[in-house]
Write an enzyme that holds these catalytic residues in place. Structure first.
Site, PDB file in Angstrom:
ATOM      1  N   ASP A  81       0.816  -1.217   0.000  1.00 42.05           N
ATOM      2  CA  ASP A  81       0.000   0.000   0.000  1.00 42.05           C
ATOM      3  C   ASP A  81       0.847   1.263   0.000  1.00 42.05           C
ATOM      4  O   ASP A  81       0.448   2.283  -0.565  1.00 42.05           O
ATOM      5  CB  ASP A  81      -0.936   0.012   1.218  1.00 42.05           C
ATOM      6  CG  ASP A  81      -2.150  -0.884   1.010  1.00 42.05           C
ATOM      7  OD1 ASP A  81      -2.053  -1.818   0.197  1.00 42.05           O
ATOM      8  OD2 ASP A  81      -3.179  -0.659   1.660  1.00 42.05           O
ATOM      9  N   CYS A 122       1.116  -8.292   5.364  1.00 50.46           N
ATOM     10  CA  CYS A 122       0.746  -6.893   5.150  1.00 50.46           C
ATOM     11  C   CYS A 122      -0.740  -6.677   4.903  1.00 50.46           C
ATOM     12  O   CYS A 122      -1.541  -7.588   4.995  1.00 50.46           O
ATOM     13  CB  CYS A 122       1.619  -6.292   4.057  1.00 50.46           C
ATOM     14  SG  CYS A 122       3.313  -6.013   4.657  1.00 50.46           S
ATOM     15  N   SER A 517      -4.954   5.064   5.573  1.00 49.51           N
ATOM     16  CA  SER A 517      -3.869   4.167   5.930  1.00 49.51           C
ATOM     17  C   SER A 517      -3.838   4.005   7.440  1.00 49.51           C
ATOM     18  O   SER A 517      -4.259   4.894   8.188  1.00 49.51           O
ATOM     19  CB  SER A 517      -2.541   4.759   5.449  1.00 49.51           C
ATOM     20  OG  SER A 517      -1.456   4.162   6.109  1.00 49.51           O
TER      21      SER A 517
END
Length: 616
Positions: A81, A122, A517
């Site tokens: 990301d 992740c 995020s």
């Protein structure tokens, strides 16, 4: 008693062709009848959290074979990301979760595997594998790659800890010199592993512990530390035991849906709120619960958020602590121990080791355990050496952080805040809710009212922020960035980071039907549901409209009359087939992303596929 799924392909004369192919993979007569266990790896050289996983699948496979199983490894995709951030690549991040879940289902069902070890790490990989595990409901153990060591550098004669977000903020701050920005960039991400704060990857790996699907230490033990190797060795042995318990003893307690029960989901969300985890975890837990056919909704999260305090504060909410510090303080089980003593957990749950929560805490909570090996494991610390190798160092802290009054993890009495680190807000343009990471919000802006500055893409918002068009007191609204409208529900780390770099981190709010995020902090409110592309009221906000945010009272309001909102809705509908779409956005959307958008639901449903459109 259930028979091994793999017997479908290994027994009977009509399966001679399948056996011939199995033999070509190295199987022999003695292997037919053993459980076939999928080692689901996610190695890639694109992602620091996965760059060290190449040989770890083999490590697990060897233990499976030594314990009486047959191991077969395959790989999934993995999107970074951070590298995909800030450009069109971010459109693909959340959709990759569905692809990962589907690819695991495809491989495991196509080859009739009996069980799985999921090697994840992740942001979308752990959730995707979790969704697949609960969908398939065969024995599974998760073992992730582990957190990255925190970056460290010397600025103004002081050693400070760093992470990816610091590099982004300093790189965009015009007041920071090129030399300092370069120094921070080169120091921010020193090792393999998932980014060092309580971002999405580490949050999700902590939650697999709370769900009971991974072993103690999985969420916090550093990727570089030699102690982490034992988690992989144990996973290979334990999955064979779980598999035989289910198939040979008809013990359904070995199945993931019986381990990750609703009570376990409530415990996981309680942990998430207490540790100030990433808002993305809400999205992923909702999606996973649907795969498990568990009735777990935004309403449940809202109820928990009103009674769970914040007991742990980690980057990006503070630069003082990173995951290596959480581990030193006892990791996930250190936090769960304090929550248990506060009476906030369901105790009647078990994990993949077969231990109840009280049994697990007795053995692994550093404040009560008498096990010196456990205490030694939680002293595993960073080496401060740049590396991409797993298990490459064995440094240890001199002591544990068991200070529950002023340490990284706090007791209820000394909580960072009586309100937890995540909150659900409702209002007249978030009728189905939205999420804010309160752990990252300064107390001075828990209540905030200001005029809207509306943008129909992340790119336009970034240009406005860096161009000085957003000023103190503004409420930045970024819409048509939801699962359907983006498509793909982009993360807004760049807009929030750039607000900080422009000195507006505590002076503005940002609201979006997209997401953030795990590295985001500040007054950043995401997952607005329904999203703009699904007819959500966020599509009706105009520049200058007043928006009032009240986190203590869980409220977010567009200060317009119902009549005015209704009139705007009528005008929007009058656009015909252009209704609920951006007016001036130029964005190329691939057929793959269009296919995703055609089935996507809003964030309050976990952004999963709309099963009603598939006849389900």
């Amino acid at each position: 008693m259930p028979k091994y799924r793999s017997a479908t392909t290994t027994h009977g004369r009509n399966m001679a062709g399948a056996r011939a192919l199995w033999r070509a993979t190295g199987m022999t007569d003695s292997d037919f009848g053993k459980p076939i266990i999928a080692v689901v790896n996610s190695f890639t050289q694109f992602v620091p959290g996965h760059v060290h996983l190449r040989d770890l699948g083999k490590l697990v496979a060897e233990q499976i074979e030594a314990s009486g199983g047959v191991a077969k490894e395959f790989n999934t995709i993995a999107v970074d990301d951070g590298i995909a951030m800030g450009h069109g690549g971010m459109l693909y991040s959340l959709p990759s979760r569905e692809l990962i879940a589907d690819s695991v289902e495809y491989m495991v069902n196509a080859h009739c595997a009996d069980a799985m070890v999921c090697i994840s790490n992740c942001d979308k990989i752990t959730p995707g594998m979790l969704m697949a595990s609960l969908r398939l409901n065969i024995p599974v153990i998760f073992v992730s790659g582990g957190p990255m060591e925190a970056g460290k550098t010397k600025l103004s004669d002081k050693i400070i800890k760093l992470d990816l977000v610091d590099a982004m903020i300093q790189g965009a701050d015009p007041k920071v010199s090129d030399d300092q920005s370069n120094q921070v960039e080169r120091s921010a991400c020193p090792t393999c592993g998932s980014c060092s704060g309580m971002f999405t990857a580490n949050s999700m790996n902590c939650l697999t512990e709370a769900l009971g699907l991974s072993q103690p230490g999985n969420g916090s033990l550093l990727a570089t530390h030699a102690d982490r190797k034992q988690l992989f060795l144990n996973a290979g042995k334990r999955i064979v035991e779980l598999t035989k318990r289910y198939y040979e003893q008809d013990d359904e307690s070995a199945l993931p849906r019986n381990i990750a029960s609703k009570a376990a989901f409530e415990n996981a969300m309680t942990l998430d709120i207490a540790m100030g985890g990433s808002t993305n975890t809400v999205l992923h837990l909702l999606a996973a619960a649907q795969e498990a056919e568990i009735d777990f909704t935004m309403s449940d999260i809202d109820k928990l958020s009103r009674k769970v305090p914040q007991l742990c504060k980690v980057a990006p909410s503070t630069q003082k602590y990173h995951m290596e510090d959480v581990h030193r303080a006892g990791g996930v089980l250190g936090i769960l121990g304090e929550l248990d003593r506060a009476g906030l957990l369901n105790r009647n749950v078990k994990n993949v080791l077969g231990l109840t929560l009280p049994q697990t805490l007795e053995q692994y909570d550093i404040t009560v355990t008498q096990d010196e090996a456990v205490k030694k494991m939680f002293r595993a610390g960073p080496a401060g050496i740049r590396t991409t190798q797993a298990f490459s160092q064995d440094c240890r802290w001199d002591s544990l952080d068991d200070d529950r009054a002023a340490g990284c993890i706090r007791s209820l009495e000394y909580a960072y805040s009586k309100d937890g680190g995540l909150a659900v807000l409702y209002g007249n343009f978030a009728e189905n809710g939205c999420i804010v990471k309160t752990a990252g919000v300064d107390d001075s802006i828990l209540k905030f009212t200001g005029p809207a500055k509306v943008y129909e893409s992340q790119d336009d918002a970034v240009e406005a922020i860096l161009g000085g068009k957003v000023v103190e007191g503004d409420v930045v609204v970024i819409r048509y960035e939801g699962p359907k409208g983006g498509p793909g529900m982009q993360e807004m780390l760049y807009p929030t980071s750039f607000l900080k770099s422009m000195g507006l981190g505590k002076a503005c709010a940002l609201i979006t039907d997209g997401r953030f995020s795990g590295g985001t902090s500040g007054l950043s409110i995401g997952h607005v549901s329904p999203e703009a592309a699904s007819g959500g009221t966020i599509a009706l906000i105009e520049d200058g409209d007043t928006i009032a945010i009240d986190i203590p009272n869980r409220s977010i309001q567009l200060q317009l009359s119902e009549a005015e909102i209704a009139a705007r809705r009528e005008a929007q509908e009058a656009r015909g087939d252009k209704a609920w779409t951006p007016k001036n956005r130029q964005r190329q959307v691939s057929f793959a992303l269009r296919a995703y958008a055609s089935l996507a639901t809003s964030a309050d449903k976990g952004a999963v596929r709309d099963k009603s459109k598939l006849g389900g």
